[in-house]
Design an enzyme around this catalytic site. Structure first.
Site, PDB file in Angstrom:
ATOM      1  N   LYS A   1     -19.176 -21.379 -11.042  1.00  0.00           N
ATOM      2  CA  LYS A   1     -18.430 -21.148 -12.281  1.00  0.00           C
ATOM      3  C   LYS A   1     -17.021 -20.663 -11.962  1.00  0.00           C
ATOM      4  O   LYS A   1     -16.041 -21.069 -12.601  1.00  0.00           O
ATOM      5  CB  LYS A   1     -19.184 -20.107 -13.114  1.00  0.00           C
ATOM      6  CG  LYS A   1     -18.789 -20.056 -14.576  1.00  0.00           C
ATOM      7  CD  LYS A   1     -19.217 -21.342 -15.272  1.00  0.00           C
ATOM      8  CE  LYS A   1     -18.960 -21.279 -16.761  1.00  0.00           C
ATOM      9  NZ  LYS A   1     -19.983 -20.528 -17.476  1.00  0.00           N
TER      10      LYS A   1
ATOM     11  N   GLU B   1     -23.312 -15.051 -18.236  1.00  0.00           N
ATOM     12  CA  GLU B   1     -23.879 -16.330 -17.790  1.00  0.00           C
ATOM     13  C   GLU B   1     -25.353 -16.181 -17.451  1.00  0.00           C
ATOM     14  O   GLU B   1     -25.767 -15.177 -16.858  1.00  0.00           O
ATOM     15  CB  GLU B   1     -23.115 -16.800 -16.549  1.00  0.00           C
ATOM     16  CG  GLU B   1     -23.365 -18.232 -16.171  1.00  0.00           C
ATOM     17  CD  GLU B   1     -22.561 -19.210 -17.011  1.00  0.00           C
ATOM     18  OE1 GLU B   1     -22.883 -20.410 -16.967  1.00  0.00           O
ATOM     19  OE2 GLU B   1     -21.630 -18.784 -17.693  1.00  0.00           O
ATOM     20  N   ASP B   2     -26.141 -17.181 -17.826  1.00  0.00           N
ATOM     21  CA  ASP B   2     -27.531 -17.312 -17.376  1.00  0.00           C
ATOM     22  C   ASP B   2     -28.354 -16.048 -17.624  1.00  0.00           C
ATOM     23  O   ASP B   2     -29.069 -15.557 -16.743  1.00  0.00           O
ATOM     24  CB  ASP B   2     -27.568 -17.682 -15.887  1.00  0.00           C
ATOM     25  CG  ASP B   2     -27.088 -19.111 -15.647  1.00  0.00           C
ATOM     26  OD1 ASP B   2     -26.772 -19.789 -16.633  1.00  0.00           O
ATOM     27  OD2 ASP B   2     -27.046 -19.532 -14.488  1.00  0.00           O
TER      28      ASP B   2
ATOM     29  N   ASN C   1     -31.305 -30.110 -19.552  1.00  0.00           N
ATOM     30  CA  ASN C   1     -30.861 -30.445 -18.202  1.00  0.00           C
ATOM     31  C   ASN C   1     -31.903 -30.021 -17.180  1.00  0.00           C
ATOM     32  O   ASN C   1     -32.520 -28.970 -17.335  1.00  0.00           O
ATOM     33  CB  ASN C   1     -29.534 -29.735 -17.900  1.00  0.00           C
ATOM     34  CG  ASN C   1     -28.356 -30.694 -17.897  1.00  0.00           C
ATOM     35  OD1 ASN C   1     -28.494 -31.830 -17.478  1.00  0.00           O
ATOM     36  ND2 ASN C   1     -27.214 -30.231 -18.369  1.00  0.00           N
TER      37      ASN C   1
ATOM     38  N   ASP D   1     -23.299 -19.808 -22.180  1.00  0.00           N
ATOM     39  CA  ASP D   1     -24.486 -20.611 -22.496  1.00  0.00           C
ATOM     40  C   ASP D   1     -24.641 -20.776 -24.000  1.00  0.00           C
ATOM     41  O   ASP D   1     -25.161 -21.793 -24.466  1.00  0.00           O
ATOM     42  CB  ASP D   1     -25.739 -19.958 -21.916  1.00  0.00           C
ATOM     43  CG  ASP D   1     -25.659 -19.806 -20.408  1.00  0.00           C
ATOM     44  OD1 ASP D   1     -25.353 -20.809 -19.743  1.00  0.00           O
ATOM     45  OD2 ASP D   1     -25.864 -18.694 -19.906  1.00  0.00           O
TER      46      ASP D   1
ATOM     47  N   TYR E   1       0.868  -1.191   0.000  1.00  0.00           N
ATOM     48  CA  TYR E   1       0.000   0.000   0.000  1.00  0.00           C
ATOM     49  C   TYR E   1       0.902   1.238   0.000  1.00  0.00           C
ATOM     50  O   TYR E   1       1.955   1.234  -0.630  1.00  0.00           O
ATOM     51  CB  TYR E   1      -0.961  -0.071   1.194  1.00  0.00           C
ATOM     52  CG  TYR E   1      -2.206   0.762   0.994  1.00  0.00           C
ATOM     53  CD1 TYR E   1      -2.995   0.616  -0.156  1.00  0.00           C
ATOM     54  CD2 TYR E   1      -2.587   1.716   1.929  1.00  0.00           C
ATOM     55  CE1 TYR E   1      -4.112   1.393  -0.355  1.00  0.00           C
ATOM     56  CE2 TYR E   1      -3.708   2.496   1.741  1.00  0.00           C
ATOM     57  CZ  TYR E   1      -4.472   2.338   0.590  1.00  0.00           C
ATOM     58  OH  TYR E   1      -5.574   3.116   0.389  1.00  0.00           O
TER      59      TYR E   1
ATOM     60  N   ASN F   1     -19.905 -27.885 -20.443  1.00  0.00           N
ATOM     61  CA  ASN F   1     -19.218 -26.631 -20.774  1.00  0.00           C
ATOM     62  C   ASN F   1     -17.888 -26.470 -20.052  1.00  0.00           C
ATOM     63  O   ASN F   1     -17.060 -25.658 -20.465  1.00  0.00           O
ATOM     64  CB  ASN F   1     -20.118 -25.437 -20.462  1.00  0.00           C
ATOM     65  CG  ASN F   1     -21.213 -25.257 -21.480  1.00  0.00           C
ATOM     66  OD1 ASN F   1     -21.551 -26.181 -22.214  1.00  0.00           O
ATOM     67  ND2 ASN F   1     -21.782 -24.072 -21.541  1.00  0.00           N
TER      68      ASN F   1
ATOM     69  N   GLY G   1     -33.181 -21.172 -29.061  1.00  0.00           N
ATOM     70  CA  GLY G   1     -32.785 -20.114 -28.149  1.00  0.00           C
ATOM     71  C   GLY G   1     -31.306 -19.836 -28.262  1.00  0.00           C
ATOM     72  O   GLY G   1     -30.678 -20.091 -29.299  1.00  0.00           O
ATOM     73  N   ALA G   2     -30.718 -19.342 -27.169  1.00  0.00           N
ATOM     74  CA  ALA G   2     -29.319 -18.930 -27.190  1.00  0.00           C
ATOM     75  C   ALA G   2     -28.389 -20.082 -27.566  1.00  0.00           C
ATOM     76  O   ALA G   2     -27.559 -19.957 -28.470  1.00  0.00           O
ATOM     77  CB  ALA G   2     -28.934 -18.371 -25.823  1.00  0.00           C
ATOM     78  N   ALA G   3     -28.525 -21.218 -26.897  1.00  0.00           N
ATOM     79  CA  ALA G   3     -27.627 -22.339 -27.148  1.00  0.00           C
ATOM     80  C   ALA G   3     -27.864 -22.937 -28.520  1.00  0.00           C
ATOM     81  O   ALA G   3     -26.916 -23.219 -29.270  1.00  0.00           O
ATOM     82  CB  ALA G   3     -27.792 -23.400 -26.065  1.00  0.00           C
TER      83      ALA G   3
END
Length: 396
Positions: free
Chosen positions: A93, A135-136, A284, A161, A38, A316, A195-197
């Site tokens: 994660k 994520e998600d 899943n 994802d 510091y 993943n 969708g996304a995946a």
């Protein structure tokens, strides 16, 4: 399930709550240490970074620090659980990043009223990090969020994802097609879930050479006559034809890839697929069709799921730690299509090699070799870090 619930809750609560802690990487036990850590010593790297921003990679942890960020709108298979409830997943994660690739993570859960508010928050905090792992986040907002952040930031932005799933699916698909005597260029591929995946998987396979992909969602086949398509799936729509339903699309299909929901594939449709079909049922925790059901219908199927208790888990964790490791090591400003393809090929090739004894021990197996029940490496394979991250860095 009651036992699993108790063990999971105990795991997260004891001996201290949560799965993460912050530890110093430098000693701080003497007055001299304190003066370096510091004031006054810390002023020196501050001046160096102010003079040249790239010095942040030299004097701080920026080059090995990733933000795992969510708004909690699409948590696992649970849906919109909110930002705070998503924190155990984001911490998890972070554990995987550290365990498999030695990457440090701050998990960040954002309450945001709009996608633009979320985007601005990420932009504002981005100087801290060497990369952003989204994520998600629910579709279609996830597409807009990722695209805008990629435009505005000079560090890798990756929605796992979407793209992590796509890399693993592509790697497994290359091997499945070879084992079943098919090619990516000629295989008739049907996706259930746009969708996304699903969209990301289809786009990556197309960029790798797939020519015959049909996307199906709750409404039916995505064709260019559909008025409800959005920017991210419109490019995957086929020309209008007599193929309107999943049943139509599945007739003589070589490959089924499910990224949808439990029991979404009517098992009777498997009968009409082409010889030596490939089924990736990735919903899943419960797949579109159980392996036991599919194999009872036909004995020429090669199958993968998203579950660890069935062969060929599309996980993943095989991608994101090593993709980011390679990107960080190369100081890449973005994660490109070439980097994702490099990761997919590296994973595919690794599965064809002899399996080390330590992997067999980790999974309590006597033997494991490339074939219909082993088309993708196991997450605890120690070769993944060097092999996949090196391929990604090379592509970067």
């Amino acid at each position: 399930m009651d036992d699993l619930k108790k063990r999971a809750l105990d795991y997260h609560q004891f001996p201290i709550p949560g799965k993460l802690s912050v530890e110093s990487s430098k000693p701080c036990t003497t007055q001299d240490d304190l003066s370096l850590a510091y004031t006054p010593g810390v002023a020196e790297p501050v001046r160096e970074i102010h003079a040249d921003a790239n010095n942040a990679y030299k004097y701080t942890n920026k080059g090995n620090l990733v933000a795992v960020i969510t708004d909690g709108t699409a948590v696992l298979g649970l849906g919109n659980m909110g930002a705070l409830a998503s924190k155990p997943v984001m911490e998890g994660k972070a554990v995987l990043f550290k365990r498999f690739a030695g990457i440090d993570v701050f998990d960040i859960e954002i309450n945001a009223k709009t996608p633009d508010e979320f985007i601005q928050t990420v932009v504002n905090i981005s100087p801290t990090f060497g990369g952003i792992n989204l994520e998600d986040i629910a579709a279609p907002h996830c597409f807009y969020i990722e695209n805008e952040l990629k435009k505005r930031l000079d560090i890798p932005v990756f929605h796992d994802d979407q793209h992590g799933t796509a890399v693993i699916v592509a790697a497994a698909m290359l091997n499945a097609l070879e084992l079943q005597g098919k090619t990516l260029a000629t295989a008739k591929i049907v996706f259930l879930g746009a969708g996304a995946a699903g969209c990301s998987c289809a786009k990556l396979l197309k960029s790798m050479g797939a020519n015959h992909i049909t996307m199906v969602d709750r409404t039916g086949v995505l064709d260019t006559d559909r008025p409800d398509l959005h920017d991210n799936n419109r490019e995957l729509a086929i020309a209008p034809s007599a193929i309107k339903t999943l049943a139509d699309a599945m007739l003589n299909a070589d490959v089924f890839i499910g990224v949808s929901a439990k029991n979404a594939l009517d098992a009777s449709l498997i009968k009409g697929m082409a010889k030596n079909p490939i089924i990736f049922a990735l919903a899943n925790p419960d797949p579109e069709v159980l392996p036991s059901v599919a194999h009872a219908i036909r004995d020429d199927i090669l199958m993968a799921t998203g579950r660890s208790d069935f062969p060929n888990q599309v996980n993943n964790a095989l991608c994101f730690p090593y993709l980011f490791r390679g990107a960080l090591d190369a100081k890449a400003k973005q994660i490109t299509e070439a980097m994702k393809i490099a990761a997919a090929h590296a994973l595919s090739e690794l599965a064809r090699e002899p399996v080390p004894a330590e992997v067999l021990a980790a999974y309590n197996l006597q033997a494991l070799e490339f074939g219909k029940t082993y088309i993708i490496p196991k997450p605890f394979d120690p070769r993944l870090l060097a092999r996949v991250s090196k391929a990604v860095a090379g592509a970067a």
